[in-house]
Design a protein around this motif. Structure first.
Motif, PDB file in Angstrom:
ATOM      1  N   HIS A   1       0.849  -1.186   0.000  1.00  0.00           N
ATOM      2  CA  HIS A   1       0.000   0.000   0.000  1.00  0.00           C
ATOM      3  C   HIS A   1       0.889   1.242   0.000  1.00  0.00           C
ATOM      4  CE1 HIS A   1      -2.979   2.938   1.520  1.00  0.00           C
ATOM      5  NE2 HIS A   1      -3.823   2.171   0.866  1.00  0.00           N
ATOM      6  N   PRO A   2       0.488   2.307  -0.707  1.00  0.00           N
ATOM      7  CA  PRO A   2       1.315   3.532  -0.751  1.00  0.00           C
ATOM      8  C   PRO A   2       1.668   4.078   0.623  1.00  0.00           C
ATOM      9  CG  PRO A   2      -0.448   3.659  -2.378  1.00  0.00           C
ATOM     10  CD  PRO A   2      -0.706   2.419  -1.559  1.00  0.00           C
ATOM     11  N   SER A   3       0.844   3.799   1.623  1.00  0.00           N
ATOM     12  CA  SER A   3       1.098   4.305   2.969  1.00  0.00           C
ATOM     13  C   SER A   3       2.213   3.543   3.677  1.00  0.00           C
ATOM     14  CB  SER A   3      -0.175   4.201   3.812  1.00  0.00           C
ATOM     15  OG  SER A   3      -0.516   2.834   4.037  1.00  0.00           O
ATOM     16  N   GLY A   4       2.595   2.385   3.132  1.00  0.00           N
ATOM     17  CA  GLY A   4       3.580   1.537   3.792  1.00  0.00           C
ATOM     18  C   GLY A   4       2.952   0.530   4.734  1.00  0.00           C
ATOM     19  N   ARG A   5       1.665   0.663   5.000  1.00  0.00           N
ATOM     20  CA  ARG A   5       0.956  -0.287   5.852  1.00  0.00           C
ATOM     21  C   ARG A   5       0.511  -1.498   5.037  1.00  0.00           C
ATOM     22  NH1 ARG A   5      -4.019   2.451   8.123  1.00  0.00           N
ATOM     23  NH2 ARG A   5      -3.986   0.719   9.594  1.00  0.00           N
ATOM     24  N   LYS A   6       0.157  -2.568   5.711  1.00  0.00           N
ATOM     25  CA  LYS A   6      -0.419  -3.707   5.024  1.00  0.00           C
ATOM     26  C   LYS A   6      -1.789  -3.320   4.478  1.00  0.00           C
ATOM     27  CE  LYS A   6       1.850  -7.350   7.728  1.00  0.00           C
ATOM     28  NZ  LYS A   6       1.633  -8.521   8.626  1.00  0.00           N
ATOM     29  N   VAL A   7      -2.076  -3.797   3.273  1.00  0.00           N
ATOM     30  CA  VAL A   7      -3.364  -3.492   2.661  1.00  0.00           C
ATOM     31  C   VAL A   7      -4.507  -3.985   3.541  1.00  0.00           C
ATOM     32  CG1 VAL A   7      -4.845  -3.920   0.668  1.00  0.00           C
ATOM     33  CG2 VAL A   7      -2.399  -3.566   0.330  1.00  0.00           C
ATOM     34  N   SER A   8      -4.353  -5.166   4.113  1.00  0.00           N
ATOM     35  CA  SER A   8      -5.416  -5.716   4.962  1.00  0.00           C
ATOM     36  C   SER A   8      -5.682  -4.818   6.165  1.00  0.00           C
ATOM     37  CB  SER A   8      -5.067  -7.133   5.417  1.00  0.00           C
ATOM     38  OG  SER A   8      -3.854  -7.140   6.151  1.00  0.00           O
ATOM     39  N   GLU A   9      -4.637  -4.194   6.711  1.00  0.00           N
ATOM     40  CA  GLU A   9      -4.829  -3.287   7.843  1.00  0.00           C
ATOM     41  C   GLU A   9      -5.599  -2.036   7.414  1.00  0.00           C
ATOM     42  OE1 GLU A   9      -0.971  -2.439   9.333  1.00  0.00           O
ATOM     43  OE2 GLU A   9      -0.717  -4.386  10.324  1.00  0.00           O
ATOM     44  N   VAL A  10      -5.260  -1.519   6.244  1.00  0.00           N
ATOM     45  CA  VAL A  10      -5.935  -0.320   5.733  1.00  0.00           C
ATOM     46  C   VAL A  10      -7.422  -0.599   5.537  1.00  0.00           C
ATOM     47  CG1 VAL A  10      -6.101   1.256   3.766  1.00  0.00           C
ATOM     48  CG2 VAL A  10      -3.850   0.585   4.645  1.00  0.00           C
ATOM     49  N   LEU A  11      -7.739  -1.734   4.923  1.00  0.00           N
ATOM     50  CA  LEU A  11      -9.139  -2.062   4.646  1.00  0.00           C
ATOM     51  C   LEU A  11      -9.891  -2.425   5.924  1.00  0.00           C
ATOM     52  CD1 LEU A  11      -8.905  -4.059   1.296  1.00  0.00           C
ATOM     53  CD2 LEU A  11      -9.149  -1.597   1.678  1.00  0.00           C
ATOM     54  N   GLN A  12      -9.228  -3.122   6.828  1.00  0.00           N
ATOM     55  CA  GLN A  12      -9.868  -3.463   8.097  1.00  0.00           C
ATOM     56  C   GLN A  12     -10.224  -2.196   8.873  1.00  0.00           C
ATOM     57  OE1 GLN A  12     -10.981  -6.234   9.306  1.00  0.00           O
ATOM     58  NE2 GLN A  12     -11.185  -5.932  11.511  1.00  0.00           N
TER      59      GLN A  12
END
Length: 341
Positions: free
Chosen positions: A96-107
């Protein structure tokens, strides 16, 4: 899926989001080759949110995670067939562009909006659910393997096959990486099954065999030069102490004129080694009276069996808790089709 939503007793289509500017402003039925249905295609996330749907069903080739985040935090559920089963693959291969895991962003977006996100399809998706169900009468499981053995020439997604490497010389060193990157969601399918079996895997490995075209092949919608990738056999294997326990295999053929070539069976196979052993074929046929006069007719069947597991799950997803779901979280009714009313 526009046609199938119109026929589905649970569902009403209230909007259509399109990425192609030429489609915006046109009737959704017209875009799908049907009679007008009174729904006009739009092209912005704001239009999706303002329509206040219960669910956005997303069937693009690849995910649009920026769109997902905004829609989920607006309180709108998402059901998708685009490259998502558990999130392992997107986290590892598409940062993810933020550097976070995509699953964390969506959760987090789900929790902010009180919404739910679910990914499925035919394979990965229904194929793994079938494997779980087939294990219900097996004791002492030793190995579970699901196999997709199909001719993929009817799947007219040029972008997909370019990314995977079909039509590129089998000697090109980029092919293995492309194959793995763009099929890695099948590793998710192994993790999903392991979760249902309560089995902790040490790792999921990737291996492959490539079939080189023995002559130039023109499919009309795609060209495969002699010596290019025209078939493959891929294995994703979940290992415990070095032993394959849960596996997902992809036996794909774009043309039979490859070396090596495989005995394509045109079905989905579940094999379970245990007590007793299980061997099952999931075969798909058109309903009586449906003509298969051209490749688009075959493609339509593939699109239907990919999309319907998502549509049929919508009621259960709407009723589910907020957050990311997998098929392990849905009730049995979440996989059920509907009778014609």
């Amino acid at each position: 899926m526009i046609k199938r939503i119109g026929e589905h007793p649970d569902l009403e289509l209230i909007g259509l989001h399109c990425y192609t500017p030429e489609k915006v402003g046109r009737d959704a039925g017209e875009i799908a080759g049907l009679d007008p249905i009174g729904v006009t295609a739009t092209g912005t996330i704001e239009d999706i949110i303002n329509a206040r749907p219960d669910v956005l069903t997303f069937h693009g080739v690849f995910p649009d995670e920026a769109l997902y985040e905004k829609v989920l935090e607006a309180g709108i559920n998402i059901v998708t067939t685009a490259d998502w089963i558990t999130g392992h693959h997107r986290n590892q291969n598409h940062p993810h562009p933020s550097g976070r895991k995509v699953s964390e962003v969506l959760q987090d977006a789900c929790l902010r909006g009180g919404s739910t996100f679910y990914g499925t399809g035919m394979n990965p998706g229904l194929n793994q659910i079938l494997a779980i169900v087939h294990s219900a009468d097996v004791s002492e499981i030793e190995n579970v393997t699901v196999i997709e053995s199909v001719d993929v020439s009817c799947h007219h997604s040029v972008d997909t096959w370019k990314e995977v490497g079909y039509g590129v010389s089998v000697d090109d060193p980029s092919i293995p990486g492309s194959l793995e990157k763009y099929t890695r969601v099948f590793a998710d399918s192994v993790y999903l099954m392991a979760d249902c079996f309560d089995l902790e895997l040490d790792e999921v490995t990737f291996s492959y065999e490539l079939g080189a075209c023995t002559k130039d092949v023109d499919l009309g919608w795609y060209q495969l030069p002699k010596g290019s990738l025209g078939a493959n056999y891929i294995k994703y294997q979940g290992l415990v102490d070095g032993i394959p326990r849960i596996e997902s295999h992809l036996e794909w053929q774009m043309t039979p004129f490859t070396s090596p070539s495989w005995d394509i069976k045109g079905c989905y196979i579940t094999q379970i080694s245990g007590d007793p052993n299980i061997y099952s074929k999931h075969m798909i046929f058109p309903k009586p009276g449906v003509k298969l006069d051209n490749p688009e007719d075959f493609a339509s069947i593939g699109m239907t069996v990919t999309g319907l597991p998502a549509l049929n799950a919508i009621r259960s997803v709407v009723e589910a808790r907020p957050g990311i779901l997998t098929s392990a979280d849905l009730p049995l009714r979440g996989f059920a089709g509907r009778f014609k009313v």
